[in-house]
Design a protein around this motif. Structure first.
Motif, PDB file in Angstrom:
ATOM      1  N   TRP A 336       3.266 -40.967 -10.577  1.00 21.54           N
ATOM      2  CA  TRP A 336       2.144 -40.572 -11.440  1.00 21.54           C
ATOM      3  C   TRP A 336       1.992 -39.060 -11.563  1.00 21.54           C
ATOM      4  N   ILE A 337       2.760 -38.325 -10.797  1.00 21.04           N
ATOM      5  CA  ILE A 337       2.630 -36.864 -10.779  1.00 21.04           C
ATOM      6  C   ILE A 337       3.448 -36.236 -11.910  1.00 21.04           C
ATOM      7  N   THR A 338       2.840 -35.322 -12.656  1.00 19.14           N
ATOM      8  CA  THR A 338       3.528 -34.501 -13.648  1.00 19.14           C
ATOM      9  C   THR A 338       3.266 -33.032 -13.298  1.00 19.14           C
ATOM     10  N   PRO A 339       4.016 -32.097 -13.878  1.00 23.13           N
ATOM     11  CA  PRO A 339       3.729 -30.684 -13.595  1.00 23.13           C
ATOM     12  C   PRO A 339       2.283 -30.292 -13.875  1.00 23.13           C
ATOM     13  N   HIS A 340       1.637 -30.948 -14.838  1.00 22.36           N
ATOM     14  CA  HIS A 340       0.249 -30.594 -15.155  1.00 22.36           C
ATOM     15  C   HIS A 340      -0.715 -31.095 -14.087  1.00 22.36           C
ATOM     16  N   THR A 341      -0.268 -32.042 -13.262  1.00 23.81           N
ATOM     17  CA  THR A 341      -1.125 -32.555 -12.194  1.00 23.81           C
ATOM     18  C   THR A 341      -1.492 -31.442 -11.217  1.00 23.81           C
ATOM     19  N   PHE A 342      -0.581 -30.494 -11.018  1.00 19.55           N
ATOM     20  CA  PHE A 342      -0.858 -29.417 -10.059  1.00 19.55           C
ATOM     21  C   PHE A 342      -1.982 -28.518 -10.565  1.00 19.55           C
ATOM     22  N   ARG A 343      -2.056 -28.333 -11.877  1.00 20.64           N
ATOM     23  CA  ARG A 343      -3.156 -27.543 -12.448  1.00 20.64           C
ATOM     24  C   ARG A 343      -4.485 -28.268 -12.230  1.00 20.64           C
ATOM     25  N   LYS A 344      -4.485 -29.571 -12.394  1.00 22.65           N
ATOM     26  CA  LYS A 344      -5.694 -30.354 -12.148  1.00 22.65           C
ATOM     27  C   LYS A 344      -6.063 -30.336 -10.663  1.00 22.65           C
ATOM     28  N   SER A 345      -5.044 -30.352  -9.816  1.00 22.83           N
ATOM     29  CA  SER A 345      -5.304 -30.331  -8.366  1.00 22.83           C
ATOM     30  C   SER A 345      -5.947 -29.016  -7.951  1.00 22.83           C
ATOM     31  N   VAL A 346      -5.494 -27.926  -8.564  1.00 22.48           N
ATOM     32  CA  VAL A 346      -6.086 -26.616  -8.277  1.00 22.48           C
ATOM     33  C   VAL A 346      -7.536 -26.590  -8.751  1.00 22.48           C
ATOM     34  N   GLY A 347      -7.785 -27.052  -9.981  1.00 18.60           N
ATOM     35  CA  GLY A 347      -9.155 -27.066 -10.503  1.00 18.60           C
ATOM     36  C   GLY A 347     -10.083 -27.893  -9.635  1.00 18.60           C
ATOM     37  N   THR A 348      -9.592 -29.051  -9.184  1.00 21.54           N
ATOM     38  CA  THR A 348     -10.410 -29.927  -8.344  1.00 21.54           C
ATOM     39  C   THR A 348     -10.700 -29.290  -6.997  1.00 21.54           C
ATOM     40  N   ALA A 349      -9.668 -28.684  -6.372  1.00 26.29           N
ATOM     41  CA  ALA A 349      -9.847 -28.072  -5.057  1.00 26.29           C
ATOM     42  C   ALA A 349     -10.830 -26.910  -5.104  1.00 26.29           C
ATOM     43  N   VAL A 350     -10.713 -26.060  -6.125  1.00 25.16           N
ATOM     44  CA  VAL A 350     -11.604 -24.904  -6.224  1.00 25.16           C
ATOM     45  C   VAL A 350     -13.028 -25.354  -6.525  1.00 25.16           C
ATOM     46  N   GLU A 351     -13.185 -26.370  -7.388  1.00 24.93           N
ATOM     47  CA  GLU A 351     -14.530 -26.858  -7.695  1.00 24.93           C
ATOM     48  C   GLU A 351     -15.215 -27.413  -6.452  1.00 24.93           C
ATOM     49  N   ARG A 352     -14.467 -28.136  -5.626  1.00 31.47           N
ATOM     50  CA  ARG A 352     -15.067 -28.726  -4.429  1.00 31.47           C
ATOM     51  C   ARG A 352     -15.298 -27.692  -3.339  1.00 31.47           C
TER      52      ARG A 352
END
Length: 394
Positions: A336-352
């Motif tokens: 389920w992982i794509t290169p764009h998933t890492f951008r979402k992971s960064v956004g989620t981590a910083v938001e939390r």
């Protein structure tokens, strides 16, 4: 204006017309002529920009060749005549004029220009191109957009944007007085799927899997992932990163461009990012260690790229995505992982870890609403507020 009549083709030999069919041709006096000796003329009549109808012809070695050459000539004359837009101009002519004079020379990103051309040529022109501008009423456009939205809502939304742009041009050319597309009901945005991102444990496990995969290492996938995880950048921005934009002493990476492919131009580095503004990031230690290692191991090459291709040129995002798919085939857990998933992971981590404003700034978004909607995963379990809520049970 800008239209032609029926195309007729005629075979000739030494300047004289011949008769026959198939592979049998002969002159008027009965002399047989080999097919390969024939020359074909394709002719029709074309109404020019001044309103006068004139004959147009083109020659070729075969009937098809002559017709194709004539079509090319007609296209050229049609474009010349289309530079004057009137209420009787067909929408397909206006669309071509708009793309050539307003979209192509504009400062829009390459991807945007390509998208507008694709949607216009593949959807708008086939669907509405035969209408004259005076026939482009709100009701006609409304019905077509609604029908397209039922099948392809995303494309219909862009198509309406294109219609607004080209009909704005018609208004400026005094061909019509108002833009009917601006009264068409907007296409509602499709409901986005739940954002899925990696948590910290998932990132640690995936990085370990990448490091143990010899093929992934050979393709620079672990290092590329580290840059994306350290900044939240897009894959094209990572591939465009140059050593002149990496400050190893201050631990800062500057994102100033992206890698794109343009039809007729090829692959090149666009010296602006999607957000149009260069962005600088303080890089965490794990990514800094990787960059220091690459600075010592990877030849800078003529372009000075951090992630060059095998021949020291630009790497294409689609190539990396293909390599990533091969990695996933070997490791089904990460399908389920794509290169764009890492951008979402960064956004989620910083938001939390901080807040949504910090996440938006990290990803280079002008609005935190975009970040919240498309780049931050919703936690499955809410925050632990049991001590506060326990007082209800006293």
């Amino acid at each position: 204006m800008g239209t032609h009549g029926k195309i007729n083709t005629t075979p000739y030999y030494n300047g004289a017309r011949v008769v026959g069919s198939g592979k049998t041709w002969h002159t008027q006096d009965g002399h047989q002529v080999p097919v390969k000796m024939l020359r074909w003329a394709a002719r029709c009549r074309f109404r020019d920009n001044d309103g006068r109808t004139r004959p147009v012809e083109a020659w070729g070695g075969t009937r098809t060749d002559a017709e194709q050459r004539l079509q090319t000539e007609l296209t050229t004359r049609k474009r010349t005549s289309s530079d004057t837009i009137t209420a009787d101009t067909r929408l397909e002519v206006l669309a071509d004029y708009w793309l050539r004079t307003k979209v192509d020379p504009s400062g829009r990103a390459v991807g945007t220009r390509q998208t507008y051309r694709y949607i216009t040529e593949q959807y708008v022109a086939p669907g509405l191109g035969g209408l004259r501008l005076r026939e482009c009423t709100v009701s006609r456009l409304e019905a077509w957009v609604a029908a397209e939205a039922a099948k392809h809502p995303a494309n219909a939304r862009i198509a309406l944007t294109c219609l607004k742009g080209m009909l704005d041009t018609a208004v400026r050319e005094d061909a019509i007085s108002v833009n009917p597309a601006r009264s068409v009901t907007p296409v509602p945005a499709t409901l986005s799927k739940d954002v899925r991102a990696l948590d910290v444990a998932g990132v640690v496990e995936l990085r370990a899997t990448l490091a143990d995969d010899a093929k992934a290492v050979a393709r620079d996938l672990p290092d590329l992932v580290d840059v994306m995880l350290a900044t939240g950048c897009r894959i094209g921005e990572a591939l465009a990163l140059r050593w002149s934009e990496v400050d190893l002493d201050e631990h800062i990476v500057y994102l100033t461009g992206t890698v794109v492919r343009e039809k007729g131009v090829g692959l090149f580095r666009q010296d602006t990012t999607k957000g149009k503004k260069p962005r600088g990031y303080l890089v965490p230690k794990f990514a800094m260690a990787m960059l220091e290692r690459r600075a010592a191991e990877v030849p800078p090459g003529p372009l000075g790229l951090v992630f060059p291709s095998a021949v020291q040129g630009l790497r294409e995002g689609s190539t990396v995505e293909k390599q990533w798919r091969k990695f996933r085939e070997q490791h089904p857990k990460w399908t389920w992982i794509t290169p764009h998933t890492f951008r979402k992971s960064v956004g989620t981590a910083v938001e939390r870890g901080a807040d949504i404003a910090a996440a938006a700034k990290q990803l280079g978004h002008a609005s935190s609403a975009i970040t919240a909607k498309y780049y931050v995963a919703t936690p499955d379990v809410g925050p632990d507020q049991r001590e506060i809520l326990e007082q209800f049970g006293a």
